[in-house]
Design an enzyme around this catalytic site. Structure first.
Site, PDB file in Angstrom:
ATOM      1  N   SER A  83       0.846  -1.197   0.000  1.00 21.13           N
ATOM      2  CA  SER A  83       0.000   0.000   0.000  1.00 21.13           C
ATOM      3  C   SER A  83       0.877   1.241   0.000  1.00 21.13           C
ATOM      4  O   SER A  83       1.663   1.456   0.934  1.00 21.13           O
ATOM      5  CB  SER A  83      -0.894   0.014   1.241  1.00 21.13           C
ATOM      6  OG  SER A  83      -1.394   1.328   1.435  1.00 21.13           O
TER       7      SER A  83
ATOM      8  N   HIS B 230      -1.451  -1.102  -4.029  1.00 23.81           N
ATOM      9  CA  HIS B 230      -2.738  -0.798  -3.398  1.00 23.81           C
ATOM     10  C   HIS B 230      -2.824   0.709  -3.138  1.00 23.81           C
ATOM     11  O   HIS B 230      -1.940   1.291  -2.520  1.00 23.81           O
ATOM     12  CB  HIS B 230      -2.789  -1.593  -2.089  1.00 23.81           C
ATOM     13  CG  HIS B 230      -4.016  -1.439  -1.269  1.00 23.81           C
ATOM     14  ND1 HIS B 230      -5.165  -2.174  -1.483  1.00 23.81           N
ATOM     15  CD2 HIS B 230      -4.279  -0.661  -0.185  1.00 23.81           C
ATOM     16  CE1 HIS B 230      -6.075  -1.858  -0.578  1.00 23.81           C
ATOM     17  NE2 HIS B 230      -5.566  -0.938   0.223  1.00 23.81           N
TER      18      HIS B 230
ATOM     19  N   ASP C  84      -4.939   3.635  -1.357  1.00 22.63           N
ATOM     20  CA  ASP C  84      -5.934   3.912  -0.311  1.00 22.63           C
ATOM     21  C   ASP C  84      -6.550   5.284  -0.535  1.00 22.63           C
ATOM     22  O   ASP C  84      -5.888   6.306  -0.336  1.00 22.63           O
ATOM     23  CB  ASP C  84      -5.256   3.856   1.064  1.00 22.63           C
ATOM     24  CG  ASP C  84      -5.003   2.430   1.499  1.00 22.63           C
ATOM     25  OD1 ASP C  84      -5.968   1.644   1.501  1.00 22.63           O
ATOM     26  OD2 ASP C  84      -3.854   2.104   1.824  1.00 22.63           O
TER      27      ASP C  84
ATOM     28  N   MET D 147      -9.142   8.115   0.484  1.00 26.93           N
ATOM     29  CA  MET D 147      -9.877   8.552   1.688  1.00 26.93           C
ATOM     30  C   MET D 147     -10.410   9.967   1.488  1.00 26.93           C
ATOM     31  O   MET D 147      -9.708  10.826   0.953  1.00 26.93           O
ATOM     32  CB  MET D 147      -8.939   8.549   2.889  1.00 26.93           C
ATOM     33  CG  MET D 147      -8.229   7.229   3.118  1.00 26.93           C
ATOM     34  SD  MET D 147      -7.138   7.376   4.538  1.00 26.93           S
ATOM     35  CE  MET D 147      -6.365   5.755   4.518  1.00 26.93           C
TER      36      MET D 147
ATOM     37  N   HIS E 116      -8.715   1.047  -3.138  1.00 27.75           N
ATOM     38  CA  HIS E 116      -9.565   0.777  -1.970  1.00 27.75           C
ATOM     39  C   HIS E 116     -10.287   2.089  -1.647  1.00 27.75           C
ATOM     40  O   HIS E 116      -9.676   3.032  -1.163  1.00 27.75           O
ATOM     41  CB  HIS E 116      -8.635   0.310  -0.835  1.00 27.75           C
ATOM     42  CG  HIS E 116      -9.292   0.143   0.485  1.00 27.75           C
ATOM     43  ND1 HIS E 116      -8.572   0.021   1.654  1.00 27.75           N
ATOM     44  CD2 HIS E 116     -10.603   0.062   0.849  1.00 27.75           C
ATOM     45  CE1 HIS E 116      -9.401  -0.123   2.673  1.00 27.75           C
ATOM     46  NE2 HIS E 116     -10.629  -0.095   2.209  1.00 27.75           N
TER      47      HIS E 116
ATOM     48  N   MET F  63     -12.307   4.324   0.344  1.00 24.77           N
ATOM     49  CA  MET F  63     -12.863   4.667   1.667  1.00 24.77           C
ATOM     50  C   MET F  63     -13.528   6.031   1.539  1.00 24.77           C
ATOM     51  O   MET F  63     -13.115   7.024   2.148  1.00 24.77           O
ATOM     52  CB  MET F  63     -11.720   4.670   2.709  1.00 24.77           C
ATOM     53  CG  MET F  63     -11.191   3.269   2.987  1.00 24.77           C
ATOM     54  SD  MET F  63      -9.585   3.301   3.807  1.00 24.77           S
ATOM     55  CE  MET F  63      -8.518   3.350   2.368  1.00 24.77           C
TER      56      MET F  63
ATOM     57  N   MET G 258     -11.124  -5.923   6.251  1.00 25.34           N
ATOM     58  CA  MET G 258     -10.277  -4.974   6.985  1.00 25.34           C
ATOM     59  C   MET G 258      -9.880  -5.613   8.311  1.00 25.34           C
ATOM     60  O   MET G 258     -10.735  -6.106   9.057  1.00 25.34           O
ATOM     61  CB  MET G 258     -11.027  -3.668   7.248  1.00 25.34           C
ATOM     62  CG  MET G 258     -11.242  -2.780   6.039  1.00 25.34           C
ATOM     63  SD  MET G 258      -9.754  -2.416   5.083  1.00 25.34           S
ATOM     64  CE  MET G 258      -8.715  -1.586   6.291  1.00 25.34           C
TER      65      MET G 258
ATOM     66  N   GLY H 138      -8.496   4.001   7.725  1.00 27.63           N
ATOM     67  CA  GLY H 138      -8.201   5.424   7.876  1.00 27.63           C
ATOM     68  C   GLY H 138      -6.719   5.722   8.018  1.00 27.63           C
ATOM     69  O   GLY H 138      -6.267   6.777   7.611  1.00 27.63           O
TER      70      GLY H 138
ATOM     71  N   ASP I  41      -6.302  -6.507   4.881  1.00 29.37           N
ATOM     72  CA  ASP I  41      -5.680  -5.176   4.853  1.00 29.37           C
ATOM     73  C   ASP I  41      -5.624  -4.580   6.256  1.00 29.37           C
ATOM     74  O   ASP I  41      -6.662  -4.339   6.872  1.00 29.37           O
ATOM     75  CB  ASP I  41      -6.521  -4.285   3.920  1.00 29.37           C
ATOM     76  CG  ASP I  41      -5.914  -2.908   3.704  1.00 29.37           C
ATOM     77  OD1 ASP I  41      -4.765  -2.674   4.121  1.00 29.37           O
ATOM     78  OD2 ASP I  41      -6.617  -2.064   3.103  1.00 29.37           O
TER      79      ASP I  41
HETATM   80  C1  DX5 Z   1      -5.927   1.563   6.150  1.00 27.07           C
HETATM   81  C2  DX5 Z   1      -5.578   1.175   4.743  1.00 27.07           C
HETATM   82  C3  DX5 Z   1      -4.469   0.226   4.603  1.00 27.07           C
HETATM   83  C4  DX5 Z   1      -3.144   0.686   5.125  1.00 27.07           C
HETATM   84  C5  DX5 Z   1      -2.433  -0.534   5.634  1.00 27.07           C
HETATM   85  O1  DX5 Z   1      -7.092   2.319   6.121  1.00 27.07           O
HETATM   86  O2  DX5 Z   1      -6.701   0.595   4.115  1.00 27.07           O
HETATM   87  O3  DX5 Z   1      -4.331  -0.213   3.251  1.00 27.07           O
HETATM   88  O4  DX5 Z   1      -2.336   1.333   4.174  1.00 27.07           O
HETATM   89  O5  DX5 Z   1      -1.320  -0.112   6.314  1.00 27.07           O
HETATM   90  P1  DX5 Z   1      -0.560  -1.066   7.311  1.00 27.07           P
HETATM   91  O6  DX5 Z   1      -0.080  -2.232   6.515  1.00 27.07           O
HETATM   92  O7  DX5 Z   1       0.540  -0.191   7.812  1.00 27.07           O
HETATM   93  O8  DX5 Z   1      -1.524  -1.468   8.387  1.00 27.07           O
HETATM   94 ZN    ZN Z   2      -6.361  -0.256   2.091  1.00 28.83          ZN
END
Ligand code: DX5
Ligand code: ZN
Length: 218
Positions: free
Chosen positions: A8, A33, A35, A37, A66, A68, A137, A142, A175
Site C-alpha cells: 500500500s 494498493h 488507499d 480517503m 480501496h 474509503m 479490513m 483510515g 488489509d
Molecule cells: C488503512 C488502509 C491500509 C493501510 C495498511 O485504512 O486501508 O491499506 O495502508 O497499512 P498497514 O499495513 O501499515 O496497516
Molecule cells: Zn487499504
C-alpha cells in the site's frame, strides 16, 4: 490460487515515490494498493485518481483502489480511466452497494468488496456473482501502521468456508497490520491477497521486505 502481495503506497515516501515503487517492484510486488480517503467515510484524507495516473507512468504492476469514500460512484469512472484494474468499494458506504459494484464491472474493471472489522461476512452473499475478491479490513480503516485485529483470523476462515459453497474462485484480501509475523498464518486461514503498507515502505530495505513477505507464502 497463487497468493498475491500488494504493497500500500499510503506508507511510501512521496518525496521519492518512484524509488520506493521500483524497489517494491524488484522484490516481486504483484499489485500496488491505493488507499483513497475522503475525510467522511474515514477520518483522514489521502489522494485521488491522479495518483493512479502517476503510478501508471511509473510501473506496469497492476493497481487496486480501496475506496474509503462515501460517494464511490462519482469517482469510479475516473479510477477506471486512470487504468486501475481492481476496485474495492466498502459495503458500508451506501445502501445501494449492488449498483456501485455493477458500475465497476459495467466499465470493464474487476470488482472487489470491502468489509469493515465490525461487518458480518454474510453480507457479501447477494453481491458474490459480481465480485472477484472480498477484502476484510483487519484494522479500522483510515490510517496505516495500526495493530492487526486478532479476530480477523477467524473471520477469514469462516469466509473461506462460506466461499467454498458460494463461489470458490473468489479471493480473500486482508488489509491492516499485515507483516512478516502474521502473513503465513493469514494464508493458512484462507486469505490469498495481502495488503501491507508500513511493513513494506517503512522497512530499511523495501525490496528485501517484499521478498521476505513473499517467501513466507511459499
Ligand atoms: C488503512 C488502509 C491500509 C493501510 C495498511 O485504512 O486501508 O491499506 O495502508 O497499512 P498497514 O499495513 O501499515 O496497516
Ligand atoms: Zn487499504
Amino acid at each position: 490460487m497463487k497468493p498475491l502481495l500488494a504493497p500500500s503506497i499510503l506508507s511510501a515516501n512521496f518525496a521519492h515515490l518512484e524509488d520506493d515503487i521500483k524497489a517494491a517492484e524488484k522484490g516481486g510486488a504483484d499489485y500496488f494498493h491505493l488507499d483513497i480517503m475522503d475525510s467522511h467515510f474515514v477520518p483522514n484524507i489521502s489522494f485521488g485518481p491522479w495518483v493512479a495516473k502517476t503510478m501508471k507512468g511509473i510501473t506496469d504492476v497492476p493497481l487496486d483502489a480501496h475506496l474509503m469514500i462515501t460517494k464511490p460512484r462519482e469517482y469510479i469512472p475516473r479510477f477506471v480511466d486512470a487504468g486501475v484494474d481492481l476496485i474495492y468499494p466498502h459495503i458500508e458506504a451506501s445502501y445501494d452497494v449492488y449498483r456501485t459494484v455493477q458500475l465497476i464491472t459495467d466499465l470493464g474493471a474487476r470488482a472487489g468488496i470491502t468489509l469493515n472489522p465490525g461487518t458480518p461476512i454474510e453480507r457479501v452473499e447477494p453481491l458474490i456473482d459480481l465480485v472477484d475478491s472480498v477484502l476484510l479490513m483487519s484494522v479500522c480503516p483510515g490510517f496505516g501502521g495500526q495493530e492487526f485485529i486478532a479476530s480477523t483470523m477467524k473471520k477469514i476462515s469462516s469466509l473461506r468456508k462460506l466461499l467454498e459453497e458460494l463461489k470458490p474462485s473468489v479471493r480473500i484480501a486482508v488489509d491492516g497490520g499485515v507483516n512478516r509475523k502474521n502473513i503465513k498464518e493469514l494464508y493458512k486461514a484462507g486469505a490469498d491477497f495481502f495488503i501491507a503498507g508500513s511493513a513494506v515502505f517503512r522497512a530499511d530495505d523495501i525490496e528485501g521486505e517484499v521478498r521476505a513477505l513473499k517467501a513466507a507464502l511459499k
